[in-house]
Each structure stands twice: as structure tokens, then as C-alpha cells.
Design a protein around this motif. Structure first.
Motif, PDB file in Angstrom:
ATOM      1  N   THR A 191      30.739  31.587  32.595  1.00 31.16           N
ATOM      2  CA  THR A 191      31.793  30.913  31.835  1.00 31.16           C
ATOM      3  C   THR A 191      31.768  29.418  32.105  1.00 31.16           C
ATOM      4  O   THR A 191      31.813  28.606  31.178  1.00 31.16           O
ATOM      5  CB  THR A 191      33.175  31.494  32.214  1.00 31.16           C
ATOM      6  OG1 THR A 191      33.159  32.892  31.979  1.00 31.16           O
ATOM      7  CG2 THR A 191      34.282  30.841  31.409  1.00 31.16           C
ATOM      8  N   ILE A 192      31.677  29.058  33.370  1.00 32.01           N
ATOM      9  CA  ILE A 192      31.654  27.639  33.755  1.00 32.01           C
ATOM     10  C   ILE A 192      30.393  26.964  33.222  1.00 32.01           C
ATOM     11  O   ILE A 192      30.452  25.879  32.654  1.00 32.01           O
ATOM     12  CB  ILE A 192      31.750  27.496  35.287  1.00 32.01           C
ATOM     13  CG1 ILE A 192      33.129  27.944  35.761  1.00 32.01           C
ATOM     14  CG2 ILE A 192      31.460  26.063  35.716  1.00 32.01           C
ATOM     15  CD1 ILE A 192      33.253  28.098  37.265  1.00 32.01           C
ATOM     16  N   ALA A 193      29.248  27.610  33.392  1.00 28.41           N
ATOM     17  CA  ALA A 193      27.985  27.030  32.931  1.00 28.41           C
ATOM     18  C   ALA A 193      27.992  26.816  31.422  1.00 28.41           C
ATOM     19  O   ALA A 193      27.616  25.740  30.937  1.00 28.41           O
ATOM     20  CB  ALA A 193      26.814  27.929  33.340  1.00 28.41           C
ATOM     21  N   PRO A 211      44.226  25.884  32.244  1.00 23.05           N
ATOM     22  CA  PRO A 211      43.925  26.658  33.452  1.00 23.05           C
ATOM     23  C   PRO A 211      42.464  26.484  33.869  1.00 23.05           C
ATOM     24  O   PRO A 211      41.618  26.077  33.075  1.00 23.05           O
ATOM     25  CB  PRO A 211      44.203  28.095  33.023  1.00 23.05           C
ATOM     26  CG  PRO A 211      43.998  28.091  31.552  1.00 23.05           C
ATOM     27  CD  PRO A 211      44.420  26.727  31.072  1.00 23.05           C
ATOM     28  N   GLY A 212      42.165  26.811  35.112  1.00 22.41           N
ATOM     29  CA  GLY A 212      40.799  26.743  35.603  1.00 22.41           C
ATOM     30  C   GLY A 212      39.938  27.812  34.965  1.00 22.41           C
ATOM     31  O   GLY A 212      40.433  28.826  34.491  1.00 22.41           O
ATOM     32  N   LEU A 213      38.647  27.564  34.958  1.00 22.28           N
ATOM     33  CA  LEU A 213      37.693  28.535  34.428  1.00 22.28           C
ATOM     34  C   LEU A 213      37.064  29.276  35.601  1.00 22.28           C
ATOM     35  O   LEU A 213      36.729  28.665  36.621  1.00 22.28           O
ATOM     36  CB  LEU A 213      36.610  27.832  33.613  1.00 22.28           C
ATOM     37  CG  LEU A 213      37.093  27.053  32.390  1.00 22.28           C
ATOM     38  CD1 LEU A 213      35.937  26.293  31.767  1.00 22.28           C
ATOM     39  CD2 LEU A 213      37.721  27.992  31.377  1.00 22.28           C
ATOM     40  N   GLN A 217      38.220  23.697  37.912  1.00 27.09           N
ATOM     41  CA  GLN A 217      39.546  23.241  37.503  1.00 27.09           C
ATOM     42  C   GLN A 217      39.370  22.119  36.483  1.00 27.09           C
ATOM     43  O   GLN A 217      38.757  21.111  36.783  1.00 27.09           O
ATOM     44  CB  GLN A 217      40.347  22.734  38.720  1.00 27.09           C
ATOM     45  CG  GLN A 217      41.800  22.464  38.407  1.00 27.09           C
ATOM     46  CD  GLN A 217      42.519  23.704  37.853  1.00 27.09           C
ATOM     47  OE1 GLN A 217      42.472  24.770  38.440  1.00 27.09           O
ATOM     48  NE2 GLN A 217      43.154  23.554  36.714  1.00 27.09           N
ATOM     49  N   THR A 218      39.886  22.323  35.283  1.00 28.00           N
ATOM     50  CA  THR A 218      39.774  21.315  34.234  1.00 28.00           C
ATOM     51  C   THR A 218      41.053  20.490  34.190  1.00 28.00           C
ATOM     52  O   THR A 218      42.087  20.898  34.725  1.00 28.00           O
ATOM     53  CB  THR A 218      39.538  21.969  32.854  1.00 28.00           C
ATOM     54  OG1 THR A 218      40.630  22.842  32.572  1.00 28.00           O
ATOM     55  CG2 THR A 218      38.243  22.763  32.847  1.00 28.00           C
ATOM     56  N   ASN A 219      40.981  19.331  33.559  1.00 23.72           N
ATOM     57  CA  ASN A 219      42.151  18.447  33.453  1.00 23.72           C
ATOM     58  C   ASN A 219      43.212  19.004  32.520  1.00 23.72           C
ATOM     59  O   ASN A 219      44.389  18.734  32.683  1.00 23.72           O
ATOM     60  CB  ASN A 219      41.738  17.054  32.972  1.00 23.72           C
ATOM     61  CG  ASN A 219      40.941  16.314  34.020  1.00 23.72           C
ATOM     62  OD1 ASN A 219      41.055  16.613  35.207  1.00 23.72           O
ATOM     63  ND2 ASN A 219      40.122  15.384  33.592  1.00 23.72           N
TER      64      ASN A 219
END
Length: 145
Positions: free
Chosen positions: A17-19, A10-12, A5-7
């Protein structure tokens, strides 16, 4: 499936993708490869990690994975050639539980994987909380008389 969840926005979703996002946020883009070919090879091994290593559950799957990697690493220091990348880090984490359980004989059978894994686990900042996998064989008897 991991979610970040990013500030802002939307969340990744998804490990790769996250890495890749975290690598870019840290301004360590070289971990994704420098040339177009390196980037493609890194992406290839990241996909292999998600589809084969995460998906492989049988002993036969494990043998196939170790055999594939052993052949690939025959003439390479790292998965993408001579450059340490995100593929090495995530493959290390994906294989740790397998390497911990290998016998000395199995580690010797997959010598290139063992060499690579031992190198990666000692790369600064990689191992973190994971246990050190031992590759040294104690020689109780020698041929010398």
C-alpha cells in the motif's frame, strides 16, 4: 508492519500500500504496469513478495522461492515481462539478504534469478545502501594448455 503517516488523513499501513502510494505521488505510474495484464502481473508479484518472501524463513522456503522465480524468469527480463516495475524493486529488496549468502554454485543453479538480480542491482537508483552482490567467478584454472 510498516506505516506511513501522511500530512492529510490517516496513516497508510502495509508495504505494498505504501509503495504503490509513493509511486503514484512521484507520478511514476508506469512502475505499476501499463496494461491491465501488466498491472495484474505486478500485483501478483507484489503479493508473492509479501506472502512468500517475507513469510519464508526455512531453507526449504528459500529453495522454493528461488526455484519459482528461476522458472518464471526463464524467458523474461523483468518479473512483469519486458518492463521494469515496482515488483522488481521490492522483490530485489526482499531477496538481497538471500542472494548475499548464496555460494557461487547456488547462484549458478538459479541462473535466471542471478541474471535478473544482477541486472536490478545495477539499475539506476535501486541498490541505494545495500551491498553489491558479486556474481563473477574467478577462474583460477582453465582447460587451455
Amino acid at each position: 508492519v510498516p506505516v506511513l503517516q501522511t500530512n492529510n488523513g490517516p496513516g497508510l499501513t502495509g508495504l505494498m500500500t505504501i509503495a504503490a502510494h509513493l509511486v503514484r505521488q512521484a507520478r511514476k505510474d508506469q512502475l505499476l504496469g501499463s496494461t491491465a495484464e501488466e498491472k495484474a502481473v505486478v500485483q501478483q508479484w507484489l503479493e508473492y513478495r509479501v506472502t512468500r518472501v517475507n513469510g519464508g524463513s526455512s531453507k526449504e522456503d528459500t529453495r522454493t522461492i528461488l526455484k519459482d522465480l528461476n522458472m518464471h524468469l526463464e524467458d523474461k527480463v523483468y518479473l512483469a515481462g519486458n518492463v521494469f516495475t515496482l515488483a522488481d524493486i521490492l522483490m530485489y529488496y526482499g531477496l538481497h539478504h538471500i542472494m548475499v549468502d548464496l555460494t557461487v554454485q547456488e547462484k549458478e543453479k538459479y541462473l535466471n534469478v542471478s541474471r535478473w538480480f544482477n541486472h536490478i542491482q545495477h539499475y539506476p537508483g535501486v541498490r541505494q545502501h545495500l551491498s553489491d552482490v558479486v556474481f563473477i567467478k574467478n577462474r583460477l584454472y582453465t582447460n587451455a594448455h
